[in-house]
Design an enzyme around this catalytic site. Structure first.
Site, mmCIF file in Angstrom:
data_model
loop_
_atom_site.group_PDB
_atom_site.id
_atom_site.type_symbol
_atom_site.label_atom_id
_atom_site.label_comp_id
_atom_site.label_asym_id
_atom_site.label_seq_id
_atom_site.Cartn_x
_atom_site.Cartn_y
_atom_site.Cartn_z
ATOM 1 N N GLU A 42 68.551 59.106 47.799
ATOM 2 C CA GLU A 42 69.329 58.493 48.881
ATOM 3 C C GLU A 42 68.888 59.132 50.190
ATOM 4 O O GLU A 42 69.168 60.299 50.451
ATOM 5 C CB GLU A 42 70.820 58.724 48.667
ATOM 6 C CG GLU A 42 71.707 58.284 49.825
ATOM 7 C CD GLU A 42 73.121 58.834 49.711
ATOM 8 O OE1 GLU A 42 73.748 59.051 50.774
ATOM 9 O OE2 GLU A 42 73.604 59.051 48.583
ATOM 10 N N ARG A 46 70.958 59.762 59.076
ATOM 11 C CA ARG A 46 71.451 60.737 60.047
ATOM 12 C C ARG A 46 70.386 61.115 61.076
ATOM 13 O O ARG A 46 70.697 61.704 62.103
ATOM 14 C CB ARG A 46 71.913 62.011 59.327
ATOM 15 C CG ARG A 46 73.034 61.798 58.332
ATOM 16 C CD ARG A 46 73.359 63.088 57.613
ATOM 17 N NE ARG A 46 74.214 62.861 56.460
ATOM 18 C CZ ARG A 46 74.567 63.799 55.594
ATOM 19 N NH1 ARG A 46 74.136 65.038 55.771
ATOM 20 N NH2 ARG A 46 75.338 63.519 54.569
ATOM 21 N N LYS A 130 81.770 56.347 46.173
ATOM 22 C CA LYS A 130 81.399 57.710 46.534
ATOM 23 C C LYS A 130 82.669 58.502 46.812
ATOM 24 O O LYS A 130 83.561 58.031 47.513
ATOM 25 C CB LYS A 130 80.505 57.686 47.769
ATOM 26 C CG LYS A 130 80.094 59.063 48.281
ATOM 27 C CD LYS A 130 79.134 58.934 49.444
ATOM 28 C CE LYS A 130 78.700 60.286 49.978
ATOM 29 N NZ LYS A 130 77.681 60.183 51.045
#
Length: 212
Positions: A42, A46, A130
Site C-alpha cells: 500500500e 502522503r 481498516k
C-alpha cells in the site's frame, strides 16, 4: 478483482504501508517486499511521489498488487487507479470514495473504528475495514469486542503493530495486518532494501507460526 485481491492478501496476511519520497526507488522497494515473501503493498499518498511510485512499482513488478493509501479525495482516488492502484485505502469512511470504488469494482478499505462507521460501511457493501490507529483505539481487545455484533466484517489493524506484537493479531476477525514496520521509510531512503526483506521474512514467519 475483489476476489483475487482477497486471495492474494490471504496468502501473506500482511499489507506493508509504504511511504516513498523518491519514486525512482519504488521498483526496488517492491522487489524487496516480494523477496521477503510479501506480494502486496500500500503506497500512501502522503508524499508528492506517491502516485508516480504506484506506477513505477507496478511496472517493476506486474504481479505485485499495489494499492493507494491515505486517499482523501475522489480526484486522488481516480488518479491512483489510473496509475495502476489495485485497491484503495482511506483513513476514514468517505461515502463518495466508497461509492465510486464499489461501482468500478475496485476494492476499498475505509477506516472505521466505531459501530456507526462500521454500520455505514456495511450498508455501502463493504465487509473489510481498516482499523486505524489500532493501538490507540484499543488494539486487539477492541477488535474482538466490536466484532461481536458485526460478525461478517473483517478488520485490517494498522498503527502500533510490529513484529513484537504481530502474533496476537493473527485471529479470525482480522483480514490482514497493515503497517509501516514492514517497509521502513528510512530503509527506502537509504537504499537498505535487505532490511525491508528481512522485516518481511520475520513477519511472514510469525504469521505462519500462529495461524491455525
Amino acid at each position: 478483482m475483489i476476489a483475487m485481491l482477497k486471495e492474494k492478501v490471504t496468502e501473506t496476511y500482511l499489507i506493508p504501508v509504504v511511504v516513498i519520497d523518491d519514486a525512482a526507488k519504488a521498483g526496488d522497494t517492491a522487489k524487496a517486499l516480494i523477496t521477503g515473501g510479501v506480494n502486496i503493498m500500500e503506497i500512501t499518498l502522503r508524499t508528492e511521489a506517491g502516485l508516480q511510485a504506484i506506477e513505477n512499482a507496478k511496472l517493476a513488478c506486474p504481479d505485485l498488487i499495489v494499492g493507494a493509501g491515505t486517499v482523501l479525495s475522489l480526484d486522488k482516488c481516480k488518479e491512483a487507479i489510473s496509475r495502476g492502484a489495485g485497491f484503495v485505502v482511506s483513513p476514514g469512511f468517505d461515502p463518495v470514495i466508497v461509492d465510486y470504488c464499489q461501482k468500478n469494482n475496485v476494492p476499498i478499505f475505509p477506516g472505521c473504528v466505531t459501530p456507526t462507521e462500521i454500520t455505514a460501511a456495511i450498508n455501502s457493501g463493504v465487509d473489510v475495514v481498516k482499523f486505524f490507529p489500532a493501538q490507540v483505539y484499543g488494539g486487539i481487545a477492541a477488535i474482538k469486542a466490536i466484532s461481536a455484533p458485526f460478525g461478517k466484517v473483517k478488520f485490517i489493524p494498522t498503527g502500533g503493530v510490529d513484529n513484537s506484537n504481530l502474533a496476537q493479531y493473527v485471529i479470525p476477525q482480522v483480514f490482514a495486518v497493515g503497517g509501516a514496520w514492514l517497509c521502513d521509510r528510512k530503509h527506502i531512503n537509504s537504499g537498505d532494501f535487505q532490511a525491508i526483506t528481512a522485516a518481511c521474512q520475520t513477519a511472514v514467519k510469525i504469521v505462519k507460526e500462529n495461524r491455525g
